[in-house]
Scaffold this motif. Structure first.
Motif, PDB file in Angstrom:
ATOM      1  N   ALA A 359       0.862  -1.187   0.000  1.00  0.00           N
ATOM      2  CA  ALA A 359       0.000   0.000   0.000  1.00  0.00           C
ATOM      3  C   ALA A 359       0.894   1.231   0.000  1.00  0.00           C
ATOM      4  O   ALA A 359       2.059   1.177   0.410  1.00  0.00           O
ATOM      5  CB  ALA A 359      -0.916  -0.002   1.226  1.00  0.00           C
ATOM      6  N   GLY A 360       0.340   2.351  -0.468  1.00  0.00           N
ATOM      7  CA  GLY A 360       1.126   3.578  -0.485  1.00  0.00           C
ATOM      8  C   GLY A 360       0.566   4.576  -1.470  1.00  0.00           C
ATOM      9  O   GLY A 360      -0.654   4.637  -1.690  1.00  0.00           O
ATOM     10  N   GLU A 361       1.449   5.364  -2.096  1.00  0.00           N
ATOM     11  CA  GLU A 361       1.062   6.376  -3.072  1.00  0.00           C
ATOM     12  C   GLU A 361       1.885   6.214  -4.336  1.00  0.00           C
ATOM     13  O   GLU A 361       3.095   5.985  -4.277  1.00  0.00           O
ATOM     14  CB  GLU A 361       1.255   7.785  -2.508  1.00  0.00           C
ATOM     15  N   MET A 362       1.224   6.321  -5.486  1.00  0.00           N
ATOM     16  CA  MET A 362       1.889   6.170  -6.782  1.00  0.00           C
ATOM     17  C   MET A 362       0.941   6.653  -7.873  1.00  0.00           C
ATOM     18  O   MET A 362      -0.277   6.513  -7.738  1.00  0.00           O
ATOM     19  CB  MET A 362       2.264   4.703  -7.006  1.00  0.00           C
ATOM     20  N   ASP A 363       1.482   7.185  -8.927  1.00  0.00           N
ATOM     21  CA  ASP A 363       0.676   7.614 -10.080  1.00  0.00           C
ATOM     22  C   ASP A 363      -0.452   8.555  -9.665  1.00  0.00           C
ATOM     23  O   ASP A 363      -1.607   8.397 -10.067  1.00  0.00           O
ATOM     24  CB  ASP A 363       0.115   6.395 -10.815  1.00  0.00           C
ATOM     25  N   ASN A 364      -0.133   9.537  -8.817  1.00  0.00           N
ATOM     26  CA  ASN A 364      -1.081  10.580  -8.395  1.00  0.00           C
ATOM     27  C   ASN A 364      -2.259  10.033  -7.588  1.00  0.00           C
ATOM     28  O   ASN A 364      -3.342  10.625  -7.574  1.00  0.00           O
ATOM     29  CB  ASN A 364      -1.614  11.352  -9.614  1.00  0.00           C
ATOM     30  N   ALA A 365      -2.061   8.894  -6.931  1.00  0.00           N
ATOM     31  CA  ALA A 365      -3.169   8.295  -6.178  1.00  0.00           C
ATOM     32  C   ALA A 365      -2.621   7.400  -5.076  1.00  0.00           C
ATOM     33  O   ALA A 365      -1.455   7.001  -5.100  1.00  0.00           O
ATOM     34  CB  ALA A 365      -4.056   7.471  -7.109  1.00  0.00           C
ATOM     35  N   ARG A 366      -3.474   7.083  -4.114  1.00  0.00           N
ATOM     36  CA  ARG A 366      -3.153   6.048  -3.147  1.00  0.00           C
ATOM     37  C   ARG A 366      -3.465   4.697  -3.796  1.00  0.00           C
ATOM     38  O   ARG A 366      -4.225   4.619  -4.762  1.00  0.00           O
ATOM     39  CB  ARG A 366      -3.959   6.211  -1.861  1.00  0.00           C
ATOM     40  N   PHE A 367      -2.904   3.633  -3.227  1.00  0.00           N
ATOM     41  CA  PHE A 367      -3.187   2.300  -3.756  1.00  0.00           C
ATOM     42  C   PHE A 367      -3.041   1.264  -2.642  1.00  0.00           C
ATOM     43  O   PHE A 367      -2.390   1.495  -1.623  1.00  0.00           O
ATOM     44  CB  PHE A 367      -2.226   1.948  -4.903  1.00  0.00           C
ATOM     45  N   ASN A 374      -4.939 -14.578  -1.886  1.00  0.00           N
ATOM     46  CA  ASN A 374      -5.535 -14.620  -0.555  1.00  0.00           C
ATOM     47  C   ASN A 374      -6.285 -13.323  -0.289  1.00  0.00           C
ATOM     48  O   ASN A 374      -6.079 -12.677   0.734  1.00  0.00           O
ATOM     49  CB  ASN A 374      -4.437 -14.820   0.498  1.00  0.00           C
ATOM     50  N   GLY A 375      -7.173 -12.953  -1.212  1.00  0.00           N
ATOM     51  CA  GLY A 375      -7.669 -11.589  -1.205  1.00  0.00           C
ATOM     52  C   GLY A 375      -9.008 -11.303  -0.581  1.00  0.00           C
ATOM     53  O   GLY A 375      -9.342 -10.140  -0.374  1.00  0.00           O
ATOM     54  N   VAL A 376      -9.828 -12.313  -0.286  1.00  0.00           N
ATOM     55  CA  VAL A 376     -11.187 -12.016   0.146  1.00  0.00           C
ATOM     56  C   VAL A 376     -11.188 -11.227   1.451  1.00  0.00           C
ATOM     57  O   VAL A 376     -11.794 -10.156   1.545  1.00  0.00           O
ATOM     58  CB  VAL A 376     -12.023 -13.306   0.289  1.00  0.00           C
ATOM     59  N   ALA A 377     -10.503 -11.735   2.450  1.00  0.00           N
ATOM     60  CA  ALA A 377     -10.420 -11.013   3.721  1.00  0.00           C
ATOM     61  C   ALA A 377      -9.387  -9.892   3.652  1.00  0.00           C
ATOM     62  O   ALA A 377      -9.645  -8.766   4.086  1.00  0.00           O
ATOM     63  CB  ALA A 377     -10.084 -11.975   4.853  1.00  0.00           C
ATOM     64  N   LEU A 378      -8.207 -10.208   3.087  1.00  0.00           N
ATOM     65  CA  LEU A 378      -7.118  -9.230   3.106  1.00  0.00           C
ATOM     66  C   LEU A 378      -7.448  -7.981   2.310  1.00  0.00           C
ATOM     67  O   LEU A 378      -7.214  -6.856   2.778  1.00  0.00           O
ATOM     68  CB  LEU A 378      -5.839  -9.871   2.580  1.00  0.00           C
ATOM     69  N   MET A 379      -7.998  -8.118   1.098  1.00  0.00           N
ATOM     70  CA  MET A 379      -8.301  -6.932   0.306  1.00  0.00           C
ATOM     71  C   MET A 379      -9.472  -6.162   0.902  1.00  0.00           C
ATOM     72  O   MET A 379      -9.528  -4.928   0.801  1.00  0.00           O
ATOM     73  CB  MET A 379      -8.581  -7.307  -1.148  1.00  0.00           C
ATOM     74  N   SER A 380     -10.403  -6.859   1.548  1.00  0.00           N
ATOM     75  CA  SER A 380     -11.473  -6.152   2.274  1.00  0.00           C
ATOM     76  C   SER A 380     -10.860  -5.251   3.337  1.00  0.00           C
ATOM     77  O   SER A 380     -11.236  -4.085   3.494  1.00  0.00           O
ATOM     78  CB  SER A 380     -12.418  -7.164   2.928  1.00  0.00           C
ATOM     79  N   TRP A 381      -9.910  -5.806   4.072  1.00  0.00           N
ATOM     80  CA  TRP A 381      -9.220  -5.080   5.150  1.00  0.00           C
ATOM     81  C   TRP A 381      -8.384  -3.933   4.597  1.00  0.00           C
ATOM     82  O   TRP A 381      -8.405  -2.814   5.141  1.00  0.00           O
ATOM     83  CB  TRP A 381      -8.349  -6.076   5.912  1.00  0.00           C
ATOM     84  N   LEU A 382      -7.669  -4.173   3.496  1.00  0.00           N
ATOM     85  CA  LEU A 382      -6.823  -3.125   2.931  1.00  0.00           C
ATOM     86  C   LEU A 382      -7.652  -1.962   2.388  1.00  0.00           C
ATOM     87  O   LEU A 382      -7.225  -0.809   2.463  1.00  0.00           O
ATOM     88  CB  LEU A 382      -5.926  -3.702   1.834  1.00  0.00           C
ATOM     89  N   GLY A 383      -8.827  -2.253   1.836  1.00  0.00           N
ATOM     90  CA  GLY A 383      -9.702  -1.168   1.413  1.00  0.00           C
ATOM     91  C   GLY A 383     -10.164  -0.337   2.593  1.00  0.00           C
ATOM     92  O   GLY A 383     -10.161   0.907   2.545  1.00  0.00           O
ATOM     93  N   TYR A 384     -10.547  -1.019   3.657  1.00  0.00           N
ATOM     94  CA  TYR A 384     -10.970  -0.347   4.892  1.00  0.00           C
ATOM     95  C   TYR A 384      -9.838   0.503   5.465  1.00  0.00           C
ATOM     96  O   TYR A 384     -10.049   1.665   5.851  1.00  0.00           O
ATOM     97  CB  TYR A 384     -11.403  -1.421   5.884  1.00  0.00           C
ATOM     98  N   ARG A 385      -8.619  -0.046   5.478  1.00  0.00           N
ATOM     99  CA  ARG A 385      -7.486   0.701   6.026  1.00  0.00           C
ATOM    100  C   ARG A 385      -7.067   1.855   5.117  1.00  0.00           C
ATOM    101  O   ARG A 385      -6.604   2.901   5.598  1.00  0.00           O
ATOM    102  CB  ARG A 385      -6.306  -0.241   6.253  1.00  0.00           C
ATOM    103  N   ALA A 386      -7.222   1.702   3.802  1.00  0.00           N
ATOM    104  CA  ALA A 386      -6.927   2.811   2.889  1.00  0.00           C
ATOM    105  C   ALA A 386      -7.861   3.982   3.167  1.00  0.00           C
ATOM    106  O   ALA A 386      -7.458   5.153   3.128  1.00  0.00           O
ATOM    107  CB  ALA A 386      -7.055   2.356   1.437  1.00  0.00           C
ATOM    108  N   ALA A 387      -9.125   3.660   3.453  1.00  0.00           N
ATOM    109  CA  ALA A 387     -10.090   4.709   3.805  1.00  0.00           C
ATOM    110  C   ALA A 387      -9.693   5.379   5.118  1.00  0.00           C
ATOM    111  O   ALA A 387      -9.758   6.616   5.237  1.00  0.00           O
ATOM    112  CB  ALA A 387     -11.492   4.112   3.917  1.00  0.00           C
ATOM    113  N   GLN A 388      -9.287   4.585   6.091  1.00  0.00           N
ATOM    114  CA  GLN A 388      -8.854   5.165   7.369  1.00  0.00           C
ATOM    115  C   GLN A 388      -7.670   6.103   7.172  1.00  0.00           C
ATOM    116  O   GLN A 388      -7.570   7.132   7.846  1.00  0.00           O
ATOM    117  CB  GLN A 388      -8.482   4.052   8.342  1.00  0.00           C
TER     118      GLN A 388
END
Length: 436
Positions: A359-367, A374-388
């Motif tokens: 996670a971080g910042e690149m190409d004029n955006a966060r990512f 292994n994305g169902v739980a992890l990507m759900s969490w990373l989206g939530y944390r990106a919002a935080q």
């Protein structure tokens, strides 16, 4: 049975999950501006939208195709609490203190998705029943036992060591030499889960738009200009949560760091209840110790078997892949030979060079990207944390936000090396089996 006879009359090359929860189209005109624009309507993008909208932000979600049509609804729907970091080998190359923080975040992601589904009463067919890792060879059984000890020590999960003579209550097959059963593992219906997230995001005020492929983002003054195939809009912040569907035109630097690997699945026609009860008696998730592994599970309603694998060294169309994947399934359960395939589909998994998320910042955006299968739980969490992160409410730094996200050498978005890797994996699996 001939190759063509293995398919049902209504055979489809779309995900089985879409039968209960199909993707959506929303071609409403885009707004001229918003506070935060999220690129991607998968589990990460929708969880970010939910958290931001819950805090009163004006949020727009932009999807290149239909809402909920990407990798999130093409997955096997399995969820775990950090095992992938150990199983995938990431532990070998990460400093111990950072690895512990990654494990903590991964465990938190497992709790997060369960809490979200239960507290919001999401229709997602959540099931926590464990996952079995089967040993492809006798030698690999010892390796799985060692991995189980590490999993228990590092993540705190409950691990049962199973031998071949006692695995029948877990899997009705002698294909494996035994294995390990991890209790803290489960699954969801990914189609229903994505639909429930879309509904919740809208309920909280987020706007979702399909067929709005982002072609670029530029910083202009104090805002971002987002170019899409349906027009231009402005936002204060942009988040790319596109994982295996990251577009090199929209985010060229990010695309050099994330590799889309095609994963294929099939679904059988409805099976007799007594056969399903024999195949996987406890309804658990199943995988194995091969480098070119398989993953399988019952459908949430318990009527079908879902089976995922790579079809071979080269990618192919979904129907051709189904013929090859079925052979791998029959090697484990020969009694499935009389039954036909109703669905075959594929989707892209987002892989990184070291098998960890970033996670971080690149190409004029966060990512936030890099589910590594292994994305169902992890990507759900990373989206939530990106919002935080954007809200300024994150309780602690996210372990996956590091400055070590390297571009992959000689890679510009087309994974030319995947056939070589797959071929090497299959060769080594064959050698291991021959020596067994």
């Amino acid at each position: 049975m001939s190759d063509q006879a293995i398919f049902t009359e209504d055979f489809k090359t779309t995900p089985y999950w879409w039968e209960a929860a199909p993707p959506e189209t929303c071609r409403d005109p885009l707004p001229a501006e918003t506070e935060i624009a999220i690129v991607g309507s998968g589990f990460a993008g929708l969880n970010a939208a939910i958290e931001l909208a819950r805090h009163g932000k004006k949020v727009v979600v932009l999807e290149a195709n239909e809402l909920g049509s990407g990798g999130s609804t093409r997955t096997g729907g399995m969820i775990s609490s950090g095992q992938k970091l150990v199983v995938g080998g990431a532990i070998k190359g990460i400093p111990p203190e950072l690895f512990q923080r990654m494990i903590a975040d991964s465990i938190a992601s497992f709790a997060f998705i369960q809490d979200l589904v239960r507290e919001e009463q999401l229709d997602a067919d959540l099931f926590i029943g464990g996952r079995y890792f089967g040993a492809h060879t006798q030698k690999q059984l010892a390796g799985l036992y060692q991995m189980g000890d590490i999993l228990h020590r590092v993540t705190g999960v409950t691990v049962h060591k199973i031998d071949r003579a006692t695995q029948a209550p877990i899997i009705g097959s002698d294909f494996y030499h035994g294995g390990i059963l991890v209790d803290e593992y489960g699954g969801v219906h990914p189609g229903k889960y994505n639909r429930a997230l879309r509904d919740l995001a809208r309920k909280l005020g987020a706007q979702l738009f399909s067929h709005a492929r982002v072609t670029g983002v530029e910083t202009e003054g104090g805002s971002k200009v987002i170019y899409t195939e349906r027009g231009t809009l402005r936002a204060r912040q942009v988040i790319f949560l596109t994982n295996g569907y990251t577009d090199a035109q929209a985010s060229p630097n990010l695309a050099k760091r994330i590799v889309p690997v095609k994963s294929y699945q099939i679904a059988t026609e409805p099976l007799p209840p007594e056969l399903m009860a024999k195949l996987i008696p406890g309804g658990r998730m199943i995988t194995d110790s091969r480098r070119d592994l398989i993953y399988t599970r019952p459908s949430p309603d318990g009527t079908r078997l879902l089976f995922g694998s790579r079809p071979g060294i080269m990618d192919c169309d979904d129907k051709t892949a189904a013929i090859r994947i079925r052979q791998r399934m029959l090697a484990i359960w020969p009694e499935l030979a009389p039954y036909r395939i109703s669905h075959a589909w594929s989707g892209y998994v987002g892989m990184t060079w070291d098998k960890t998320a970033y996670a971080g910042e690149m190409d004029n955006a966060r990512f936030a990207v890099g589910c590594n299968g292994n994305g169902v739980a992890l990507m759900s969490w990373l989206g939530y944390r990106a919002a935080q992160k954007l809200l300024g409410t994150e309780p602690r730094p996210l372990s996956f936000e590091r400055n070590t996200f390297k571009p992959i050498p000689l890679y510009a978005g087309k994974p030319w090396f995947l056939p070589l890797v797959t071929g090497w994996y299959r060769f080594r699996d064959a050698v291991d089996k021959a020596r067994d």
